[in-house]
Write an enzyme that holds these catalytic residues in place. Structure first.
Site, PDB file in Angstrom:
ATOM      1  N   ALA A  12      -1.855   4.747   0.791  1.00 15.60           N
ATOM      2  CA  ALA A  12      -2.114   3.844   1.919  1.00 15.60           C
ATOM      3  C   ALA A  12      -3.588   3.473   1.998  1.00 15.60           C
ATOM      4  CB  ALA A  12      -1.672   4.512   3.215  1.00 15.60           C
ATOM      5  N   ALA A  13      -4.238   3.338   0.832  1.00 15.24           N
ATOM      6  CA  ALA A  13      -5.684   3.088   0.848  1.00 15.24           C
ATOM      7  C   ALA A  13      -6.032   1.609   0.785  1.00 15.24           C
ATOM      8  CB  ALA A  13      -6.343   3.825  -0.318  1.00 15.24           C
ATOM      9  N   ARG A  18      -4.426  -9.942   1.868  1.00 21.54           N
ATOM     10  CA  ARG A  18      -3.626 -11.129   2.196  1.00 21.54           C
ATOM     11  C   ARG A  18      -3.045 -11.098   3.616  1.00 21.54           C
ATOM     12  NH1 ARG A  18       0.697 -12.542  -1.871  1.00 21.54           N
ATOM     13  NH2 ARG A  18       0.734 -10.352  -2.500  1.00 21.54           N
ATOM     14  N   GLY A  83      -7.135   2.075  -8.332  1.00 21.62           N
ATOM     15  CA  GLY A  83      -5.785   1.985  -8.892  1.00 21.62           C
ATOM     16  C   GLY A  83      -4.875   3.084  -8.367  1.00 21.62           C
ATOM     17  N   ASN A 172       9.591  -2.171 -11.384  1.00 20.04           N
ATOM     18  CA  ASN A 172       9.112  -0.912 -10.817  1.00 20.04           C
ATOM     19  C   ASN A 172       8.896  -1.051  -9.311  1.00 20.04           C
ATOM     20  OD1 ASN A 172       7.826   1.578 -10.414  1.00 20.04           O
ATOM     21  ND2 ASN A 172       5.810   0.729 -10.941  1.00 20.04           N
TER      22      ASN A 172
HETATM   23  C1  UD1 Z   1       2.346  -1.649  -8.087  1.00 17.84           C
HETATM   24  C2  UD1 Z   1       2.812  -1.160  -9.468  1.00 17.84           C
HETATM   25  C3  UD1 Z   1       3.836  -2.149 -10.023  1.00 17.84           C
HETATM   26  C4  UD1 Z   1       5.005  -2.273  -9.062  1.00 17.84           C
HETATM   27  C5  UD1 Z   1       4.496  -2.676  -7.680  1.00 17.84           C
HETATM   28  C6  UD1 Z   1       5.626  -2.616  -6.678  1.00 17.84           C
HETATM   29  C7  UD1 Z   1       0.920   0.015 -10.471  1.00 17.84           C
HETATM   30  C8  UD1 Z   1      -0.200  -0.054 -11.440  1.00 17.84           C
HETATM   31  N1  UD1 Z   1       1.666  -1.060 -10.357  1.00 17.84           N
HETATM   32  O1  UD1 Z   1       1.663  -2.861  -8.294  1.00 17.84           O
HETATM   33  O2  UD1 Z   1       4.317  -1.658 -11.265  1.00 17.84           O
HETATM   34  O3  UD1 Z   1       5.930  -3.226  -9.551  1.00 17.84           O
HETATM   35  O4  UD1 Z   1       3.470  -1.777  -7.217  1.00 17.84           O
HETATM   36  O5  UD1 Z   1       5.178  -3.118  -5.444  1.00 17.84           O
HETATM   37  O6  UD1 Z   1       1.107   1.056  -9.845  1.00 17.84           O
HETATM   38  N2  UD1 Z   1      -3.123   1.806  -3.492  1.00 17.84           N
HETATM   39  C9  UD1 Z   1      -4.025   2.785  -3.150  1.00 17.84           C
HETATM   40  N3  UD1 Z   1      -5.159   2.904  -3.877  1.00 17.84           N
HETATM   41  C10 UD1 Z   1      -5.440   2.121  -4.934  1.00 17.84           C
HETATM   42  C11 UD1 Z   1      -4.506   1.128  -5.302  1.00 17.84           C
HETATM   43  C12 UD1 Z   1      -3.344   1.002  -4.558  1.00 17.84           C
HETATM   44  O7  UD1 Z   1      -3.826   3.525  -2.182  1.00 17.84           O
HETATM   45  O8  UD1 Z   1      -6.484   2.309  -5.545  1.00 17.84           O
HETATM   46  C13 UD1 Z   1      -1.884   1.675  -2.695  1.00 17.84           C
HETATM   47  C14 UD1 Z   1      -1.817   0.329  -1.999  1.00 17.84           C
HETATM   48  O9  UD1 Z   1      -2.384   0.400  -0.718  1.00 17.84           O
HETATM   49  C15 UD1 Z   1      -0.330   0.072  -1.961  1.00 17.84           C
HETATM   50  C16 UD1 Z   1       0.184   0.771  -3.222  1.00 17.84           C
HETATM   51  O10 UD1 Z   1      -0.800   1.701  -3.582  1.00 17.84           O
HETATM   52  O11 UD1 Z   1       0.285   0.660  -0.858  1.00 17.84           O
HETATM   53  C17 UD1 Z   1       0.462  -0.206  -4.362  1.00 17.84           C
HETATM   54  O12 UD1 Z   1      -0.729  -0.849  -4.709  1.00 17.84           O
HETATM   55  P1  UD1 Z   1      -0.764  -2.383  -5.110  1.00 17.84           P
HETATM   56  O13 UD1 Z   1      -2.157  -2.737  -5.412  1.00 17.84           O
HETATM   57  O14 UD1 Z   1      -0.054  -3.172  -4.076  1.00 17.84           O
HETATM   58  O15 UD1 Z   1       0.069  -2.353  -6.465  1.00 17.84           O
HETATM   59  P2  UD1 Z   1       0.749  -3.581  -7.178  1.00 17.84           P
HETATM   60  O16 UD1 Z   1      -0.283  -4.319  -7.914  1.00 17.84           O
HETATM   61  O17 UD1 Z   1       1.599  -4.303  -6.227  1.00 17.84           O
END
Ligand code: UD1
Ligand code: CA
Length: 455
Positions: A12-13, A18, A83, A172
């Site tokens: 949840a970071a 958007r 990530g 995924n």
């Molecule tokens: C991610 C998946 C993708 C999947 C999709 C589904 C990866 C690399 N990709 O992509 O395969 O189809 O979700 O929605 O995992 N977050 C953190 N810290 C970070 C990055 C993200 O807490 O450094 C959290 C975000 O707040 C979010 C979740 O992780 O709740 C997913 O991150 P997001 O950047 O939305 O991933 P996607 O690019 O959508």
């Protein structure tokens, strides 16, 4: 089968750029609760030993919301969002030695069902790593699941995928589970040599396979994986939440006269054989017991309504309103922080705040507890079997004893002993014939004025 020991990691970071908002994305309300609570609730069904929320943007507020859900939730801060694998790695100091399974959920994916998580855990008997996938109607930019029969070979992010890989429609969801120790070992090996320059959690699949371990996919309905990235998606998620809540209420034996006009909160509880009329809104913290009736156009939050009670139409129950059995609350009544004992009747046009009303007392129309002096709130105590006359102002702090009465139109500023009648109003003066003479005077004055104005 024995229940697996589970640690839950909720990501949840992210900022949620958007959403175009100052509020962290996972705190936007869905079903009158922060979006984060939905994922926590799904995860809670696994009875996890430990729950770790990875916060970043608005970490303090996110931590507060997490603890409001459950005091024992631990929060780690991911200062920079590098990530999803990097996010999971932040939980390693807390969970690397945790026994059993680690399940990763996203705070912005509210609809994963408990049964789906159970299925993933079951599949762990066949695979070291289990990923939750779905057949996407429009795969868009989701990560793609590259499979060979039963085996999940790897996950390729859209940005890194070849044209051929982009034709794969099995996507995924982001939910993943593995033995905790293994998950953190794999995450530690993830690099960031990819199109986004991020540490992808999805890379743990290929890393597990390289160690000769098996990975598999549990498949769920696409609707469960609905994520929220924009306000439009938040509105769509709210509609979806309400649809599910209405269906669940009907299945639980609640009568909804016009289901599409009733709005539930994540924690609303309505008992079997309760009746909910049209246009009723449940805020957080409402419990309605079996057989109670909520009539049309009521707004309820933080209140409890017991068996046999009726509320509304057009009533507002605010936090701390406690209605015992067979209480009747009618139209244009507002109740806040007040306990109404069994059989109390408050039929019309009344405000009861910071009060206690004893059983079978009748509160007349237009009664107001004057509970606020501009600085402090004061209490009103009304005993059992009392009769509060219409239009009584109860200037708190004040007590009305059991079986006492107040006369209509009274302003009650002093305590009323049990069984007493209190009159607190000006004495009436009646002048025979005066109404007719008064009207004649007024008409004459009007005629004289008109004559003066016409030249
Ligand atoms: C991610 C998946 C993708 C999947 C999709 C589904 C990866 C690399 N990709 O992509 O395969 O189809 O979700 O929605 O995992 N977050 C953190 N810290 C970070 C990055 C993200 O807490 O450094 C959290 C975000 O707040 C979010 C979740 O992780 O709740 C997913 O991150 P997001 O950047 O939305 O991933 P996607 O690019 O959508
Ligand atoms: Ca996303």
């Amino acid at each position: 089968m024995d229940r697996a020991t589970v640690s839950l990691i909720v990501l949840a970071a992210g900022q949620g750029t958007r959403m175009n908002s100052d509020l962290p994305k996972v705190l936007h309300p869905l079903g009158a609760a922060p979006m984060l609570h939905h994922a926590l609730r799904a995860g809670q069904s696994l009875e996890p030993e430990r729950v770790v929320v990875v916060a970043g943007h608005g970490a303090e507020a996110v931590a507060k919301a997490a603890r409001a859900f459950d005091e024992s939730i631990e929060v780690v801060v991911q200062a920079e969002q590098l990530g999803t694998a990097h996010a999971v790695a932040q939980a390693a100091p807390l969970l690397a030695d945790a026994p059993g399974e680690a399940v990763v959920l996203y705070g912005d994916t509210p609809f994963i069902r408990p049964e789906t998580l159970e299925r993933m855990l079951d599949l762990r008997s066949r695979h070291a790593v289990v990923v939750l996938g779905f057949e996407a109607a429009d795969p868009g930019r989701y990560g793609r699941l590259v499979t060979q029969g039963e085996e999940l070979d790897r996950i390729v992010e859209w940005k890194d995928a070849t044209d051929e890989e982009r034709t794969i429609s099995l996507c995924n969801s982001g939910v993943i589970c593995a033995e905790a120790g293994l998950l953190f070992a794999l995450v530690a090996d993830v690099g960031n040599a990819n199109a986004a320059g991020e540490y992808y959690l999805t890379d743990v699949v290929a890393l597990a396979r390289a160690r000769g371990l098996s990975a598999g996919v549990a498949i769920c309905d696409e609707a469960e994986t609905l994520g929220v990235n924009t306000r439009a998606q938040l509105a769509a998620a709210e509609a979806e939440f309400q649809k599910r809540a209405r269906t669940a209420a009907l299945e639980d034996g609640v009568t909804l006269t016009a289901p599409d006009t009733v709005f539930f909160a994540l924690d609303t509880f309505v008992g079997r054989d309760a009746i909910v009329g049209p246009n009723v809104v449940f805020g957080p913290g409402v419990t309605v017991e079996s057989g109670a009736e909520i009539r049309a156009f009521c707004h309820l939050e933080g209140c409890h309504i017991s068996r046999g009670a009726t509320v509304g139409p057009f009533a507002r129950l605010r936090p701390g309103a406690e209605l015992a059995e067979d209480v009747h609350v009618g139209n244009f009544v507002e109740i806040k922080n007040a306990v109404l004992d069994e059989g109390v009747k408050v039929g019309h046009l009344t405000y009861l705040g910071d009060a206690h009303v004893g059983e079978h007392t009748n509160i007349g129309a237009g009664t107001v507890t004057c509970n606020y002096d501009g600085v402090m709130k004061h209490r009103t105590e009304i005993g059992a079997h009392a009769f509060i006359g219409s239009d009584t102002m109860l200037v708190a702090p004040v007590t009305v004893g059991a079986h006492a009465m107040t006369a209509s139109g009274s302003v009650i500023t002093e305590n009323v002993p049990a069984e007493a009648l209190a009159l607190g109003r000006a004495r009436q003066v009646t002048k025979p014939g005066m109404a007719t003479r008064l009207m004649e005077m007024f008409r004459a004055a009007k005629a004289a004025k008109k004559k003066k104005e016409t030249p």
